[in-house]
Design an enzyme around this catalytic site. Sequence first.
Site, PDB file in Angstrom:
ATOM      1  N   GLU A 171      -9.034  -1.855   4.956  1.00 21.59           N
ATOM      2  CA  GLU A 171      -9.389  -0.124   4.571  1.00 21.59           C
ATOM      3  C   GLU A 171     -10.636  -0.155   3.591  1.00 21.59           C
ATOM      4  O   GLU A 171     -10.341   0.517   2.729  1.00 21.59           O
ATOM      5  CB  GLU A 171      -7.687  -0.107   4.204  1.00 21.59           C
TER       6      GLU A 171
ATOM      7  N   ASP B 170      -8.048  -2.278   9.582  1.00 16.73           N
ATOM      8  CA  ASP B 170      -7.473  -0.769   9.140  1.00 16.73           C
ATOM      9  C   ASP B 170      -7.146   0.161   9.964  1.00 16.73           C
ATOM     10  O   ASP B 170      -6.556   0.228  11.044  1.00 16.73           O
ATOM     11  CB  ASP B 170      -9.087  -0.227   9.218  1.00 16.73           C
TER      12      ASP B 170
ATOM     13  N   GLU C 286      -0.864  -4.635  12.878  1.00 19.59           N
ATOM     14  CA  GLU C 286       0.461  -3.707  11.850  1.00 19.59           C
ATOM     15  C   GLU C 286       1.625  -2.862  13.118  1.00 19.59           C
ATOM     16  O   GLU C 286       1.692  -1.836  12.555  1.00 19.59           O
ATOM     17  CB  GLU C 286      -0.261  -3.221  10.189  1.00 19.59           C
TER      18      GLU C 286
HETATM   19  O1  G3I Z   1       5.706  -6.807  -6.474  1.00 19.90           O
HETATM   20  C1  G3I Z   1       6.956  -5.294  -7.207  1.00 19.90           C
HETATM   21  C2  G3I Z   1       8.573  -6.220  -8.275  1.00 19.90           C
HETATM   22  O2  G3I Z   1       7.499  -6.437  -8.917  1.00 19.90           O
HETATM   23  C3  G3I Z   1       8.848  -5.033  -8.268  1.00 19.90           C
HETATM   24  O3  G3I Z   1       9.989  -5.548  -9.131  1.00 19.90           O
HETATM   25  C4  G3I Z   1       9.025  -4.193  -7.205  1.00 19.90           C
HETATM   26  C5  G3I Z   1       9.993  -3.053  -7.121  1.00 19.90           C
HETATM   27  O4  G3I Z   1       9.209  -1.258  -6.531  1.00 19.90           O
HETATM   28  O5  G3I Z   1       7.743  -3.611  -6.819  1.00 19.90           O
HETATM   29  C6  G3I Z   1       7.280  -4.621  -6.029  1.00 19.90           C
HETATM   30  O6  G3I Z   1       6.454  -4.845  -5.260  1.00 19.90           O
HETATM   31  C7  G3I Z   1       5.898  -3.889  -3.968  1.00 19.90           C
HETATM   32  C8  G3I Z   1       5.026  -4.553  -3.123  1.00 19.90           C
HETATM   33  O7  G3I Z   1       6.184  -3.842  -2.073  1.00 19.90           O
HETATM   34  C9  G3I Z   1       6.022  -5.589  -2.915  1.00 19.90           C
HETATM   35  O8  G3I Z   1       7.220  -5.571  -2.383  1.00 19.90           O
HETATM   36  C10 G3I Z   1       5.204  -2.049  -4.310  1.00 19.90           C
HETATM   37  O9  G3I Z   1       6.075  -1.122  -5.723  1.00 19.90           O
HETATM   38  C11 G3I Z   1       5.564  -1.771  -3.118  1.00 19.90           C
HETATM   39  O10 G3I Z   1       4.261  -0.624  -2.998  1.00 19.90           O
HETATM   40  C12 G3I Z   1       4.715  -2.580  -1.774  1.00 19.90           C
HETATM   41  O11 G3I Z   1       4.713  -1.734  -0.966  1.00 19.90           O
HETATM   42  C13 G3I Z   1       4.049  -2.853   0.397  1.00 19.90           C
HETATM   43  C14 G3I Z   1       2.771  -1.844   0.568  1.00 19.90           C
HETATM   44  O12 G3I Z   1       2.016  -2.587   1.287  1.00 19.90           O
HETATM   45  C15 G3I Z   1       1.743  -1.871  -1.101  1.00 19.90           C
HETATM   46  O13 G3I Z   1       0.390  -1.629  -0.808  1.00 19.90           O
HETATM   47  C16 G3I Z   1       4.638  -2.867   1.223  1.00 19.90           C
HETATM   48  O14 G3I Z   1       5.572  -2.983   1.401  1.00 19.90           O
HETATM   49  C17 G3I Z   1       4.397  -3.404   2.457  1.00 19.90           C
HETATM   50  O15 G3I Z   1       4.573  -3.302   3.515  1.00 19.90           O
HETATM   51  C18 G3I Z   1       2.362  -2.711   2.666  1.00 19.90           C
HETATM   52  O16 G3I Z   1       1.902  -2.974   3.649  1.00 19.90           O
HETATM   53  C19 G3I Z   1       0.405  -2.402   3.809  1.00 19.90           C
HETATM   54  C20 G3I Z   1      -0.602  -3.591   4.418  1.00 19.90           C
HETATM   55  O17 G3I Z   1      -0.626  -4.219   3.464  1.00 19.90           O
HETATM   56  C21 G3I Z   1      -1.900  -2.296   4.592  1.00 19.90           C
HETATM   57  N1  G3I Z   1      -1.782  -1.611   6.119  1.00 19.90           N
HETATM   58  C22 G3I Z   1      -0.608  -0.383   5.756  1.00 19.90           C
HETATM   59  C23 G3I Z   1       0.253  -1.186   4.853  1.00 19.90           C
HETATM   60  C24 G3I Z   1       1.623  -0.717   5.129  1.00 19.90           C
HETATM   61  O18 G3I Z   1       1.727   0.083   3.703  1.00 19.90           O
END
Ligand code: G3I
Length: 375
Positions: A160, A214, A283
């Site tokens: 990205e 991306d 994805e």
């Molecule tokens: O790790 C913390 C944890 O310590 C905490 O207790 C918890 C409470 O909310 O949050 C945890 O982090 C979360 C993380 O996922 C792991 O579960 C974040 O809040 C959450 O924002 C994060 O979301 C991920 C997101 O990427 C972040 O950018 C999604 O699961 C994941 O599916 C998503 O994947 C991305 C790809 O990497 C790139 N392309 C887009 C795709 C969808 O957004």
Amino acid sequence: MKTKFIAFFLLVFLTFGFSNCVTPKKSGPAKQETIALKDIYKDYFPIGNILTGRYLMGDYVDILTTHFNIVTSENDMKPDSLASRLKPGEYNFGSADRLVDEALDYGMAVHGHTLVWFKQTPAWMTTGTPAQVRTNMVNYINAVLAHYKGRVLSWDVVNEAFNENINPGNQDLSWRTQLREDSPWFKALGADHIELAFRTARAADPDVVLYYNDYNLDNQRKAQVTANMIKEINDKYKAEGNKRNLIEVVGMQAHYGTATNASNVRASIEKFRDIGVKIAISELDVEMKSVGSGSFGAGRNSFTTDVEQRIQAITYAQLFNVFKEYKDHITHVIMWGIDDEFSWKSRGNPCLWDGELKPKQAFWAVVDPNKTLRL
Ligand code: G3I
């Protein structure tokens, strides 16, 4: 008026009538099915899903291992998981290693996600003088690729790097001006950080296949900008006498919706094919309602009507027909989640299985796209 009425009647019949009487009335966890997506697609491309602790337990692991032969980790192989958030040079490979080794034991290939991204990256990595940030990037890529040598087939080296959308009014398709200027990597190192990341990864492990990944790449302007970047970097690399591309595959994330037009997806695949790189559908999910990126809260894994299910199934069917047609150019198709309840876009119900792990019409559309389109 009369024509409009007939068209409306036909639409209602096609969506309600047919889907109610012809849709396979399968239910229950997919482990009861004799069908396996990875077998159906064995002559086309590996088909995968995301790797998380949850998906290696209970009914999930049955679905994962029955249907998929490649995985990529949803979060555990991102820099803020693998590298210490506070101490440069310290790594936490433990939980990612457990996931990777288990996936390999099940016979699934592992694609790495992701090395250089503006998100989910410890602040120290991108803080300091340009020379320091450069060293941080090189050390990180070297450490991760050395650690996973022989276990991880391919990596999203850069994720990205471009702006979310390139507006229709914006005629500037030169890639350097369309990069996310708020990315900490861009701020520290400018546009050249992309080539640096790929060159470092190639030197660290020449056996690994290198991807640029991306989203919104069904947008033709964004696809063109991305192709311009990949072509320029690859041309320069080959002019040095290298036979191989430096950026070998472009990952089209494919976070789509029911309004996505498969013709745009096809046009982008052709654009990338024409500059000599392969394409991954990296994805894939298809949300039913436009819910933005909010995943949780009211409406999560909500009830959906038969019409919504049917329209989603048609979108999946149209997309898979395109993927099948371009199989010689596609390295893999990976879905971003098994079930609607734990998808990152849960409120849009974007997956092949519902929250109770029952295969949806979308699942049957992937099994047999033409049957879905004929219904
Ligand atoms: O790790 C913390 C944890 O310590 C905490 O207790 C918890 C409470 O909310 O949050 C945890 O982090 C979360 C993380 O996922 C792991 O579960 C974040 O809040 C959450 O924002 C994060 O979301 C991920 C997101 O990427 C972040 O950018 C999604 O699961 C994941 O599916 C998503 O994947 C991305 C790809 O990497 C790139 N392309 C887009 C795709 C969808 O957004």
